[in-house]
Design an enzyme around this catalytic site. Structure first.
Site, PDB file in Angstrom:
ATOM      1  N   ASN A   9      28.673  14.463 -25.939  1.00 51.96           N
ATOM      2  CA  ASN A   9      27.799  15.553 -26.377  1.00 51.96           C
ATOM      3  C   ASN A   9      26.797  14.947 -27.348  1.00 51.96           C
ATOM      4  OD1 ASN A   9      26.581  17.825 -27.405  1.00 51.96           O
ATOM      5  ND2 ASN A   9      28.361  18.514 -28.584  1.00 51.96           N
ATOM      6  N   TRP A  10      25.582  14.768 -26.853  1.00 56.19           N
ATOM      7  CA  TRP A  10      24.573  14.114 -27.695  1.00 56.19           C
ATOM      8  C   TRP A  10      24.031  15.032 -28.791  1.00 56.19           C
ATOM      9  CZ3 TRP A  10      20.947  10.828 -23.970  1.00 56.19           C
ATOM     10  CH2 TRP A  10      21.661   9.697 -23.554  1.00 56.19           C
ATOM     11  N   LYS A  11      24.280  16.322 -28.684  1.00 63.00           N
ATOM     12  CA  LYS A  11      23.740  17.300 -29.655  1.00 63.00           C
ATOM     13  C   LYS A  11      22.209  17.146 -29.740  1.00 63.00           C
ATOM     14  CE  LYS A  11      28.112  16.992 -32.059  1.00 63.00           C
ATOM     15  NZ  LYS A  11      28.867  17.385 -33.221  1.00 63.00           N
ATOM     16  N   HIS A  94      30.151  25.847 -27.934  1.00 65.26           N
ATOM     17  CA  HIS A  94      30.435  24.801 -28.933  1.00 65.26           C
ATOM     18  C   HIS A  94      30.456  25.437 -30.322  1.00 65.26           C
ATOM     19  CE1 HIS A  94      29.924  21.255 -31.461  1.00 65.26           C
ATOM     20  NE2 HIS A  94      30.381  20.556 -30.434  1.00 65.26           N
ATOM     21  N   GLU A  96      29.232  24.606 -33.001  1.00 63.85           N
ATOM     22  CA  GLU A  96      27.928  24.620 -33.695  1.00 63.85           C
ATOM     23  C   GLU A  96      27.065  25.783 -33.198  1.00 63.85           C
ATOM     24  OE1 GLU A  96      26.959  20.529 -32.924  1.00 63.85           O
ATOM     25  OE2 GLU A  96      28.586  19.930 -34.256  1.00 63.85           O
ATOM     26  N   GLU A 164      38.486  21.938 -29.677  1.00 66.38           N
ATOM     27  CA  GLU A 164      37.783  21.245 -30.744  1.00 66.38           C
ATOM     28  C   GLU A 164      38.052  21.936 -32.080  1.00 66.38           C
ATOM     29  OE1 GLU A 164      34.406  18.730 -29.130  1.00 66.38           O
ATOM     30  OE2 GLU A 164      33.555  20.679 -29.549  1.00 66.38           O
ATOM     31  N   GLY A 170      32.646  16.026 -36.311  1.00 65.18           N
ATOM     32  CA  GLY A 170      31.639  15.359 -37.125  1.00 65.18           C
ATOM     33  C   GLY A 170      32.094  15.041 -38.535  1.00 65.18           C
ATOM     34  N   SER A 210      35.863  14.023 -33.687  1.00 64.07           N
ATOM     35  CA  SER A 210      35.950  12.657 -34.225  1.00 64.07           C
ATOM     36  C   SER A 210      36.814  11.741 -33.365  1.00 64.07           C
ATOM     37  CB  SER A 210      36.430  12.686 -35.679  1.00 64.07           C
ATOM     38  OG  SER A 210      35.536  13.464 -36.469  1.00 64.07           O
ATOM     39  N   GLY A 231      31.358  13.485 -29.627  1.00 62.85           N
ATOM     40  CA  GLY A 231      30.047  13.667 -30.262  1.00 62.85           C
ATOM     41  C   GLY A 231      29.463  12.336 -30.685  1.00 62.85           C
TER      42      GLY A 231
END
Ligand code: PEP
Length: 251
Positions: A9-11, A94, A96, A164, A170, A210, A231
């Site tokens: 997941n490159w965000k 997600h 976020e 998650e 992160g 992580s 991530g």
């Protein structure tokens, strides 16, 4: 047997140039992987990354998808728009998106149903906050996310679930192998109750939070963990080490 699935997941990271360079580097490193491999990238990079990954075993995914066919939804991307570029996966719900953009289980549900209807595999994210874990309500929170987020899904085996824990995303703080296994086993049991026990045995459930080259082997050794949603470690060639978790002796 469930085929392991490692997705990045490159965000909101990378450019067409840096993304293409990374995919070129990754291609030979992941070509013999014993798992499915995908990179979910920012929407604007999809055409360039699909081109970069052509002819390789790296599938390109999106980081979200809208439920409507088309219309007045400024800033959103439809399934048809993703399909035009051969996108195979879409991350949905997600933390976020939930935390910063107010996405709800109801929205997760609509996005998931739309993705399935268009043949895009949804990677549906669930997980508890630190407060929820410490308050002893992890299972309650995840049960609701699954029940509401997956309502009306006809074939749950077409959904990938990513567990998650929000406190592990992160932060460099990974769930222990035992914590991840316990919660993912609970997710599988819940899928069995909400859908059917046989389907639950087939559903791919990833761990995310992580996960890196050092801890992936221990996590992947757990009986209910079928893969990872990665991530920050997916922004570098370390991603290839995770994909090859079963071959890297130094892990
Ligand atoms: C993620 O964003 O899904 C994630 C797991 O991030 P990280 O690996 O950086 O914790």
């Amino acid at each position: 047997m469930r085929r392991p699935f490692i997705a990045g997941n490159w965000k909101m990271n990378m450019t067409a140039e840096s993304g293409t360079k990374l995919i070129e580097e990754l291609k030979p490193l992941v070509k013999d992987a014993n798992c499915d491999v995908a990179l979910c990238v920012p929407a604007i990079l999809i055409p360039a990354m699909v081109k970069a990954a052509q002819g390789s075993n790296i599938a390109i995914g999106a980081e979200n998808v809208h439920w409507a066919e088309s219309g007045a939804y400024t800033g959103e991307i439809s399934c048809a728009q993703l399909k035009e570029y051969g996108v195979k996966y879409a991350i949905i719900g997600h933390s976020e998106r939930r935390q910063y953009f107010g996405e709800t289980d109801e929205g997760v549900n609509k996005r998931t149903l739309a993705a399935l209807a268009h043949g895009i595999t949804p990677i549906v994210c669930v997980g508890e906050t630190l407060e929820e874990r410490e308050g002893g309500v992890t299972e309650k929170v995840i049960y609701k996310q699954l029940k509401d987020g997956l309502a009306g899904v006809e074939d749950v085996t077409k959904v990938v679930i990513a567990y998650e824990p929000v406190w592990a995303i992160g932060t460099g703080r990974t769930a222990t192998n035992v914590q991840a296994q316990e919660t993912i086993a609970f997710i599988r049991k819940t899928i069995g109750e909400l859908f059917c026990p046989k389907c639950a045995e087939k559903v791919i459930i990833q761990y995310g939070g992580s996960m890196n080259a050092k801890n992936c082997k221990g996590l992947m050794a757990q009986p209910d963990i079928d893969g990872g949603l990665i991530g920050s470690a997916s922004l570098k060639t370390e991603f290839a080490q995770i994909v090859n978790y079963d071959n890297y002796f130094e892990n």
